[in-house]
Design an enzyme around this catalytic site. Structure first.
Site, PDB file in Angstrom:
ATOM      1  N   ASP A 290       3.466   7.191  -2.249  1.00 35.62           N
ATOM      2  CA  ASP A 290       2.176   7.878  -2.069  1.00 35.62           C
ATOM      3  C   ASP A 290       1.668   7.643  -0.636  1.00 35.62           C
ATOM      4  OD1 ASP A 290       1.717   5.131  -2.424  1.00 35.62           O
ATOM      5  OD2 ASP A 290      -0.206   5.425  -3.424  1.00 35.62           O
TER       6      ASP A 290
ATOM      7  N   ASP B  98       3.483   2.698   2.923  1.00 35.64           N
ATOM      8  CA  ASP B  98       4.587   3.523   2.401  1.00 35.64           C
ATOM      9  C   ASP B  98       5.361   4.130   3.567  1.00 35.64           C
ATOM     10  OD1 ASP B  98       3.638   4.258  -0.736  1.00 35.64           O
ATOM     11  OD2 ASP B  98       2.009   3.903   0.661  1.00 35.64           O
TER      12      ASP B  98
ATOM     13  N   ASN C 184      -2.620   6.870  -2.909  1.00 37.62           N
ATOM     14  CA  ASN C 184      -3.440   6.650  -1.711  1.00 37.62           C
ATOM     15  C   ASN C 184      -4.228   7.891  -1.332  1.00 37.62           C
ATOM     16  OD1 ASN C 184      -2.743   3.950  -1.280  1.00 37.62           O
ATOM     17  ND2 ASN C 184      -0.819   4.553  -0.326  1.00 37.62           N
TER      18      ASN C 184
ATOM     19  N   THR D  36       6.606   2.833  -4.773  1.00 37.46           N
ATOM     20  CA  THR D  36       5.586   2.174  -3.940  1.00 37.46           C
ATOM     21  C   THR D  36       4.196   2.774  -4.145  1.00 37.46           C
ATOM     22  OG1 THR D  36       6.023   3.596  -2.033  1.00 37.46           O
ATOM     23  CG2 THR D  36       7.310   1.564  -2.185  1.00 37.46           C
TER      24      THR D  36
ATOM     25  N   PHE E 142      -3.957  -2.047  -6.908  1.00 39.10           N
ATOM     26  CA  PHE E 142      -4.220  -0.603  -6.974  1.00 39.10           C
ATOM     27  C   PHE E 142      -3.173   0.177  -7.771  1.00 39.10           C
ATOM     28  CE2 PHE E 142      -3.475   3.691  -5.463  1.00 39.10           C
ATOM     29  CZ  PHE E 142      -4.673   4.269  -5.857  1.00 39.10           C
ATOM     30  N   ASN E 143      -1.880   0.013  -7.451  1.00 41.14           N
ATOM     31  CA  ASN E 143      -0.859   0.851  -8.096  1.00 41.14           C
ATOM     32  C   ASN E 143      -0.832   0.642  -9.607  1.00 41.14           C
ATOM     33  OD1 ASN E 143      -0.038   1.875  -5.621  1.00 41.14           O
ATOM     34  ND2 ASN E 143       1.618   0.375  -5.366  1.00 41.14           N
TER      35      ASN E 143
ATOM     36  N   HIS F  32       2.451  -3.986   2.529  1.00 42.25           N
ATOM     37  CA  HIS F  32       3.022  -4.201   1.200  1.00 42.25           C
ATOM     38  C   HIS F  32       4.383  -3.527   0.969  1.00 42.25           C
ATOM     39  CE1 HIS F  32      -1.175  -5.182   0.039  1.00 42.25           C
ATOM     40  NE2 HIS F  32      -1.520  -4.059   0.651  1.00 42.25           N
ATOM     41  N   ASP F  33       4.388  -2.194   1.108  1.00 45.76           N
ATOM     42  CA  ASP F  33       5.473  -1.416   0.505  1.00 45.76           C
ATOM     43  C   ASP F  33       6.865  -1.657   1.091  1.00 45.76           C
ATOM     44  OD1 ASP F  33       3.676  -0.389  -1.288  1.00 45.76           O
ATOM     45  OD2 ASP F  33       3.303   1.450  -0.159  1.00 45.76           O
TER      46      ASP F  33
HETATM   47  C1  BDR Z   1      -0.639  -0.738  -2.723  1.00 44.67           C
HETATM   48  O1  BDR Z   1      -1.674   0.243  -2.775  1.00 44.67           O
HETATM   49  C2  BDR Z   1      -1.672   1.006  -1.583  1.00 44.67           C
HETATM   50  O2  BDR Z   1      -2.848   0.783  -0.868  1.00 44.67           O
HETATM   51  C3  BDR Z   1      -0.477   0.584  -0.770  1.00 44.67           C
HETATM   52  O3  BDR Z   1       0.233   1.707  -0.309  1.00 44.67           O
HETATM   53  C4  BDR Z   1       0.359  -0.269  -1.697  1.00 44.67           C
HETATM   54  O4  BDR Z   1       1.369   0.492  -2.333  1.00 44.67           O
HETATM   55  C5  BDR Z   1      -1.238  -2.096  -2.435  1.00 44.67           C
HETATM   56  O5  BDR Z   1      -2.132  -2.449  -3.433  1.00 44.67           O
HETATM   57 CA    CA Z   2       1.863   2.762  -1.676  1.00 48.97          CA
END
Ligand code: BDR
Ligand code: CA
Length: 323
Positions: A20, A25, A49, A134, A175-176, A249-250
């Site tokens: 996303d 990402d 996102n 991701t 979040f994810n 993160h990703d």
């Molecule tokens: C995740 O949420 C998004 O903000 C980032 O792309 C990452 O995948 C982190 O919580």
């Molecule tokens: Ca992401």
């Protein structure tokens, strides 16, 4: 199961990235495109996102930047299995990849939607395929729900999401996993090899001023764009979570595939809360076997930070110089 340590797989691993994009990402896609250990067969998109329309446009623009316009991009879910559309544009900007101007896409989205594109990749590959997710994991869950019987075409699923401890979108939920907990429950219950790369790991992958300076020092457009992305992403993390530097993160999921020995893993039982009044989307990671349940995931715990950035920055530099 986490593959044995080494400098990288013997031959490129057929892989699909479901994403996303999103600043982090975007870096994950650059890393995968540049790596000789990954055979990136497709990129699929999801809401997260930003809207799925913006995520798809962003994926096309990132692959155009990377010079990888041969990789098909399939547009995926506009919302979760439960029908909600939680967006993280308060972190990544209105269109999900705000910051530097990027060239418009140099190619078109695939005629196949995400899940059908993944099905095509699975059918065409001469060995099982790795799925990296991701964003909210809706597309992967939909794929699994369609293929209850034959999942042998999937080698493993590596996802960024959840945490062994804290959240970000809510105090306890990442979040994810918040955006589609029912989908994650499908993945965790699938019986397939699953690796979880959560916030506890990705918060070690900080784009410090030194890291961003290494991007800027690259004498090419891709390095400068990456540095600008970190600038936008970093200002969100400063404003919302008071981080001095943004966690990238990703790309940790892609690093997990290329160089699993950069990460310390623990095999254990993982569940996701789908009903909690305050804890919906929270992952419950049983590090000490308190539930006495069979393990269903390898969970990332600690990161070799120096090795990670050498890998990521090397990839950006490779693309910037023309792979
Ligand atoms: C995740 O949420 C998004 O903000 C980032 O792309 C990452 O995948 C982190 O919580
Ligand atoms: Ca992401």
């Amino acid at each position: 199961m986490v593959p044995a340590p080494g400098r990288g797989p013997a031959r490129p691993i057929p892989t699909v990235i479901d994403c996303d994009p999103g600043h982090d990402d975007a870096i994950a896609l650059l890393l995968a495109v540049a790596s000789p250990f990954i055979d990136l067969r497709a990129v699929t998109t999801t809401f997260g996102n930003c809207s799925v329309a913006d995520a798809t446009r962003n994926a096309l623009r990132i692959l155009t930047l990377a010079g990888a316009t041969e990789i098909p991009v399939g547009r995926g879910a506009a919302g979760s299995l439960a029908g909600t559309t939680e967006l993280g544009n308060y972190v990544h900007g209105k269109r999900g990849l705000d910051g530097p101007d990027l060239a418009e896409p140099g190619f078109e989205v695939s005629g196949l939607p995400a899940v059908e594109l993944i099905e095509r990749v699975l059918a065409d590959a001469d060995e099982p395929v790795t799925l990296i997710a991701t964003g909210p994991i809706t597309n992967v869950a939909t794929l699994l729900q369609r293929h209850v019987a034959d999942r042998s075409r999937i080698r493993e699923i590596i996802f960024m999401g959840g945490s062994v401890d804290r959240g970000n979108h809510t105090p306890t939920a990442e979040f994810n996993t918040y955006a589609d907990p029912e989908a994650l429950a499908v993945v965790l219950g699938s019986g397939l090899p699953v690796r979880m790369v959560g916030l506890n790991l990705t918060h070690q992958a900080l784009a410090t001023p030194e890291v961003v300076a290494r991007m800027r020092a690259m004498d090419h457009h891709v390095g400068h764009v990456a540095a600008e992305w970190m600038g936008f992403f970093g200002s969100s993390y400063r404003a919302i979570w008071e981080f001095a530097a943004p966690p990238v993160h990703d790309p940790c999921t892609v690093a997990a595939l290329i160089r699993p020995e950069l990460i310390e893993w623990r095999r254990c039982f993982v569940a996701v809360e789908t009903k909690g009044e305050w804890t919906r989307g929270t992952t419950v990671v049983d590090l000490h076997d308190r539930y006495h349940r069979p393990p269903n995931a390898d969970v990332a715990l600690t990161l070799d930070v120096g090795g990670y950035w050498d890998l990521v920055l090397g990839a950006i530099d490779t693309l910037g110089k023309g792979r």
